[in-house]
Enzyme design. Structure first.
Site, PDB file in Angstrom:
ATOM      1  N   GLU A 179      18.966  -4.705  -0.361  1.00  0.00           N
ATOM      2  CA  GLU A 179      18.799  -3.261  -0.463  1.00  0.00           C
ATOM      3  C   GLU A 179      18.345  -2.950  -1.894  1.00  0.00           C
ATOM      4  O   GLU A 179      17.168  -2.822  -2.152  1.00  0.00           O
ATOM      5  CB  GLU A 179      20.105  -2.558  -0.108  1.00  0.00           C
ATOM      6  CG  GLU A 179      19.916  -1.102   0.199  1.00  0.00           C
ATOM      7  CD  GLU A 179      20.932  -0.559   1.211  1.00  0.00           C
ATOM      8  OE1 GLU A 179      20.871   0.621   1.481  1.00  0.00           O
ATOM      9  OE2 GLU A 179      21.780  -1.324   1.729  1.00  0.00           O
ATOM     10  N   GLU A 199      31.978  -0.275  -2.888  1.00  0.00           N
ATOM     11  CA  GLU A 199      31.319   0.714  -2.037  1.00  0.00           C
ATOM     12  C   GLU A 199      32.343   1.470  -1.175  1.00  0.00           C
ATOM     13  O   GLU A 199      32.227   2.670  -0.969  1.00  0.00           O
ATOM     14  CB  GLU A 199      30.325  -0.015  -1.119  1.00  0.00           C
ATOM     15  CG  GLU A 199      29.572   0.875  -0.162  1.00  0.00           C
ATOM     16  CD  GLU A 199      28.486   0.126   0.587  1.00  0.00           C
ATOM     17  OE1 GLU A 199      28.584  -1.124   0.682  1.00  0.00           O
ATOM     18  OE2 GLU A 199      27.538   0.763   1.066  1.00  0.00           O
TER      19      GLU A 199
HETATM   20  C1  BGC Z   1      23.550   2.655   0.465  1.00  0.00           C
HETATM   21  C2  BGC Z   1      24.307   3.841  -0.057  1.00  0.00           C
HETATM   22  C3  BGC Z   1      23.445   5.013   0.263  1.00  0.00           C
HETATM   23  C4  BGC Z   1      23.552   5.131   1.738  1.00  0.00           C
HETATM   24  C5  BGC Z   1      22.975   6.365   2.287  1.00  0.00           C
HETATM   25  C6  BGC Z   1      23.511   2.752   1.941  1.00  0.00           C
HETATM   26  O1  BGC Z   1      22.855   1.726   2.540  1.00  0.00           O
HETATM   27  O2  BGC Z   1      24.052   1.460   0.015  1.00  0.00           O
HETATM   28  O3  BGC Z   1      24.890   3.739  -1.236  1.00  0.00           O
HETATM   29  O4  BGC Z   1      23.631   6.164  -0.418  1.00  0.00           O
HETATM   30  O5  BGC Z   1      23.048   3.988   2.379  1.00  0.00           O
HETATM   31  O6  BGC Z   1      23.398   6.514   3.504  1.00  0.00           O
END
Ligand code: BGC
Length: 887
Positions: free
Chosen positions: A463, A743
């Protein structure tokens, strides 16, 4: 003592190149109290001795020491410049000239060369590196006055002059919305040239051509790596030479067989070409390059904030896991590069895999990396000693598994270079609570790990994207911790560029999701304009303005901000904003089991942010002198607020939505009627109590939780929340051994199991956004709207006996603001405040009237507050009432 300690250009001490005249600022120190600058004098020259001035401000009567424009400075492209300043104060003193700071001018849009590639056939699925080189001579009769190189690349590149790497910046040219904005880097090569020279590049796919985003796609911006370069040599006799990238260059495949941002590198030393980047290289097998018709119009100079190697970490432990893997623990989760030494035979290999966490049994845990391999493989080219450090990828990790390594694995042969943008350090914090100190460190490392050229969500899985919401919630904390001015300005330029025609703001910047998410179960609903995410467009420029006092960022982003607001307006229904995909209170603990979406309805979070951003925008329009718009948007703000009241405030004055987050943002964004504030804030404390004193908030509510308590009379509860050690809490993660921010609150659950691996980063800075409360309320250091950038600082620490001492610094553009407080008696605190030269402080004590304050220099107190000039002040604060004393 009175001297200029640090000179900055556009807020950086490491300027690179400018096409437009930079703004000058400085931090000065003066041993007198109440000292103010009265005059300044700035000079700009083309020589370090300042013989040939090209710009001279003259002596200007002014207190201004930040954001000073150098209007009228006419930059000649590809030249070297030096700036110096001296200042006067109100104690009749003058500083000597400051140490000069050097900068280069850019190309001013003129490129004589073109992008060239080594990939003359279709290699779109190829992830390997390529060498490009050009040999050139300089006549011995000519004396070089200056030599400036500008360069960029499609991919990630390193450049060399006569075998030496040019600059120590990593991952050039960085990650931007390449088809709209591309940065080039500039360096001074005046002392690096001789009569026979080779300029050479090594380029690999990077973000441009490599695999990017979680759909596994590649070639998002183009399918060929390429470079562009322009070396401008100025001779003392007035002649000029240019060495440019064109069809005369040669290329060769490099020993870098594979390099991908997510996956790591494979380097085969057997394919090394000796002296490839010097005049001694053998070029008989080298091929012609191909010129590309790639636009040069999008190229702009990188002014500052390149990615660099910073701290070095040595192994903390080397051990074998229950499953038999050999693991090295570096003790800190981060973004970085592992450098290793190896002594072996030709063809032997080193293979290391990077990861963040061990599982409950102490084994290597790779699942949360999803498809990112994070693997580095090195093959020895010949017998003997070698050193390797990757440079075309980066990894997010704390541990490595050493899968192959000839010989025994010794700690001294491995080290980690932390990699992040050049943001420095502006905030420090220490207290009597070691867990809180560790939290501060974790927040700082969460930032560093995720400030690798763009603000990312996480640095490890497939990501690492510029999620706007994550950046938005963390921007103020980041701006207390580090110098974010240049870092965010660069990214905001891409944000503007990637907005939809209607002004919608993509969820990630650079936008690599739009047009690719059709089959995504969540993102197919929408790829832009989620509240709290899109609002990065307004909240971040506003934060920068408040922290740096610089309204250039507001004027640069004005159209972008306005477009986003108008987008929200157009797509709201009766001023309730709930456009398509709304992430809402993302990953809140009140979400249904396994869901990412918190329980607070998105029409509430959406409308709250619509109101908040509109309010900020009205103020911004006013600051920029756009009174008509200021009026229009103030009215709109009032109307949204009314709509919010009608939709979410019940007749008894309470909120219709019974979540912590609904209460938090309603209070913090000032969206509740004055007469309901007490009830709603009390209700929030009850919700907290009902949840056993634990938060259950996500990305939207968490940043403001402590504020909404302490700003409404519940300081005690705010401290309890911050200092809570049981699950779920910030300190619970610390106690579980976290070295960055997770997270999910329950990334590792109390029973040792993990959140599902598809979304479980241990290095996500969003919840680190509590950092701003630590600076603004525990230390009490705040910018003031009427005097932004800390020209006047508002100091109001919430001294509380739960901490016996607290000590911290915020280094503003004027210098270090220090605050220190400690408990000195049953009901007594001592407070020390240090105010930098050329600024003032408005110091406020507890609003409660039951205190007595003694100051060391008899400063006049007025209603528990006072205003002071620069200097150091100590106060003793005594609470008269026992009940208040514990607050
Ligand atoms: C990210 C988040 C992001 C989110 C939004 C994720 O995949 O890691 O931090 O803000 O998606 O939905």
């Amino acid at each position: 003592m009175f001297e200029i300690k640090e000179l900055t250009l556009d807020h950086t001490i490491h300027p690179m190149a400018f096409d437009t005249s930079p703004r000058v600022g400085w931090i000065a120190e003066c041993s007198h109290s109440n000292a103010i600058q009265t005059k300044y004098h700035i000079q700009i020259s083309v020589t370090e001795e300042f013989e040939d001035l090209v710009w001279d401000s003259g002596v200007v009567d002014s207190e201004q020491s930040a954001n000073i424009e150098t209007k009228g400075l006419n930059l000649i492209p590809s030249s070297r410049y030096f700036v110096r300043a001296k200042i006067w104060n109100n104690c009749q003193e003058i500083t000597p000239w400051s140490a000069p700071i050097a900068f280069l001018s850019g190309t001013n849009g003129n490129w004589h060369g073109s992008f060239i590639t080594a990939e003359t056939v279709d290699l779109s699925n190829d992830s390997s590196g390529y060498y490009l080189r050009k040999q050139f001579e300089i006549s011995e009769d000519l004396e070089i006055e200056s030599a400036v190189i500008h360069m960029s690349g499609c991919g990630v590149y390193k450049a060399f002059i006569n075998g030496d790497e040019i600059g120590d910046d990593e991952l050039k040219p960085g990650f931007t919305s390449y088809n709209k904005n591309m940065l080039y880097q500039s360096y001074d090569l005046t002392n690096a040239l001789s009569s026979d020279n080779v300029i050479a590049f090594h380029v690999a796919p990077g973000w441009y051509k490599g695999r990017l985003g979680f759909y596994g796609e590649r070639n998002l911006y183009g399918d060929k790596t390429a470079i562009i370069c322009e070396l401008v040599i100025q001779y003392t006799n007035g002649e000029q030479d240019r060495v440019i990238s064109d069809a005369s260059w040669l290329s060769h495949s490099s020993p870098l067989l594979f390099a991908e941002i997510y996956d790591g590198e494979i380097y085969d030393g057997r394919k090394e070409l000796e002296g490839w980047n010097t005049i001694h290289g053998d070029i008989k097998d080298w091929h012609a390059v191909e010129e590309l018709t790639h636009a040069v119009e999008t190229l702009a100079p990188q002014t500052s904030c390149t990615v660099r190697r910073h701290e070095i970490f040595q192994p903390k432990a080397i051990f074998t896991t229950p499953q038999g893997d050999i693991v090295i623990d570096f003790g800190q989760n981060l973004s970085g590069l592992v450098e290793f030494n190896i002594n072996g035979l030709a063809g032997e290999r080193v293979v290391i895999e990077h990861f963040e966490s061990l599982d409950a049994k102490g084994n290597v845990y790779l699942d949360n990396l999803r498809s990112a391999l994070q693997k580095v493989e090195y093959i020895l080219g010949n017998d003997g000693q070698h050193t390797y450090c990757p440079g075309f990828s980066f990894q997010g990790f704390r541990y490595i598994r050493v899968t192959e390594y000839p010989g025994s694995i010794e700690a001294e042969n491995f080290k980690v270079h932390a990699l992040y943008s050049d943001i420095g350090e502006t905030g420090t914090f220490k207290s009597s609570n070691e867990l809180l100190n560790k939290l501060h460190s974790n927040i700082t490392w969460g930032m560093r790990s995720n400030f690798v050229d763009i603000p990312t969500d996480c640095p490890q899985r497939d990501e690492r994207l510029g999620w706007t919401g994550d950046a938005q919630v963390f921007a103020k904390t980041a701006s207390y911790l580090s110098n974010t001015r240049g870092f965010f300005a660069k990214w905001l330029k891409d944000l503007s560029a990637d907005q939809t025609e209607e002004g919608g703001v993509p969820h990630v910047i650079p936008d690599v999701l739009t047009g690719r998410s059709d089959h995504d179960p969540i993102l197919s609903i929408g790829t832009h304009s989620s509240a709290a995410w899109g609002d990065a467009a307004i909240i971040i420029p506003w934060t920068l303005y408040m922290m740096y006092g610089d309204n250039a960022i507001l004027s640069h982003q004005y159209e972008s901000m306005k477009a986003y607001l108008d987008f929200m307006h157009t797509h709201s229904e009766e001023l309730i904003y709930n456009y398509k995909l709304q992430f809402g209170d993302w990953v809140a603990l009140d979400a249904e089991e396994g869901s990412y979406f918190g329980a607070t309805p998105t029409e509430l979070t959406g409308t709250a942010f619509f109101a908040y951003s509109t309010h900020l925008f009205a103020k911004i329009a006013h600051i920029l002198g756009l009174e008509q718009e200021a009026k229009e948007y103030s009215e709109l703000y009032e109307n949204i607020k009314q709509a919010y009241h009608s939709a979410f405030i019940k007749p008894d004055g309470s909120l219709s939505v019974e979540t912590q987050t609904a209460h938090i943002i309603s209070l913090h964004f000032d969206l509740v009627p004055e007469q309901s504030k007490r009830l709603i804030s009390y209700k929030l404390t009850q919700l907290l109590k009902d949840n056993a004193g634990a938060l259950n908030t996500g990305f939207v509510g968490t940043p403001y939780f402590c504020y909404s308590l302490s700003d409404n009379g519940y300081t005690e509860q705010a401290y309890d929340l911050l200092l809570r050690e049981e699950f779920p809490s910030w300190l619970d993660q610390v106690k579980q051994g976290a070295t960055t921010i997770w997270e999910h609150w329950d990334g590792i659950k109390p029973d040792g199991t993990m959140w599902s691996a598809d979304m479980n980063s241990f290095n996500h800075y969003a919840y680190g956004s509590v950092g701003e409360w630590i600076y603004s309320r525990v230390l009490g250091i705040n910018p003031i709207e009427s005097s932004p950038g800390f020209k006047c600082v508002h100091i109001k620490p919430l001294m509380n006996k739960k901490l016996s001492y607290v000590k911290g610094t915020f280094r503003s553009v004027y210098g270090a603001i220090n605050v220190e407080w400690r408990v000195v008696g049953e009901r007594k605190f001592e407070l020390m405040v240090q105010v930098p030269f050329n600024t003032r402080a408005f110091i406020e004590f507890d609003n409660n009237t039951n205190i007595t304050v003694h100051s060391d220099n008899n400063s006049l107190l007025n209603n528990n507050s006072l205003e002071v000039g620069s200097g150091r002040y100590t106060f003793t604060v005594e609470y008269v009432d026992e009940h208040v004393a514990v607050m």
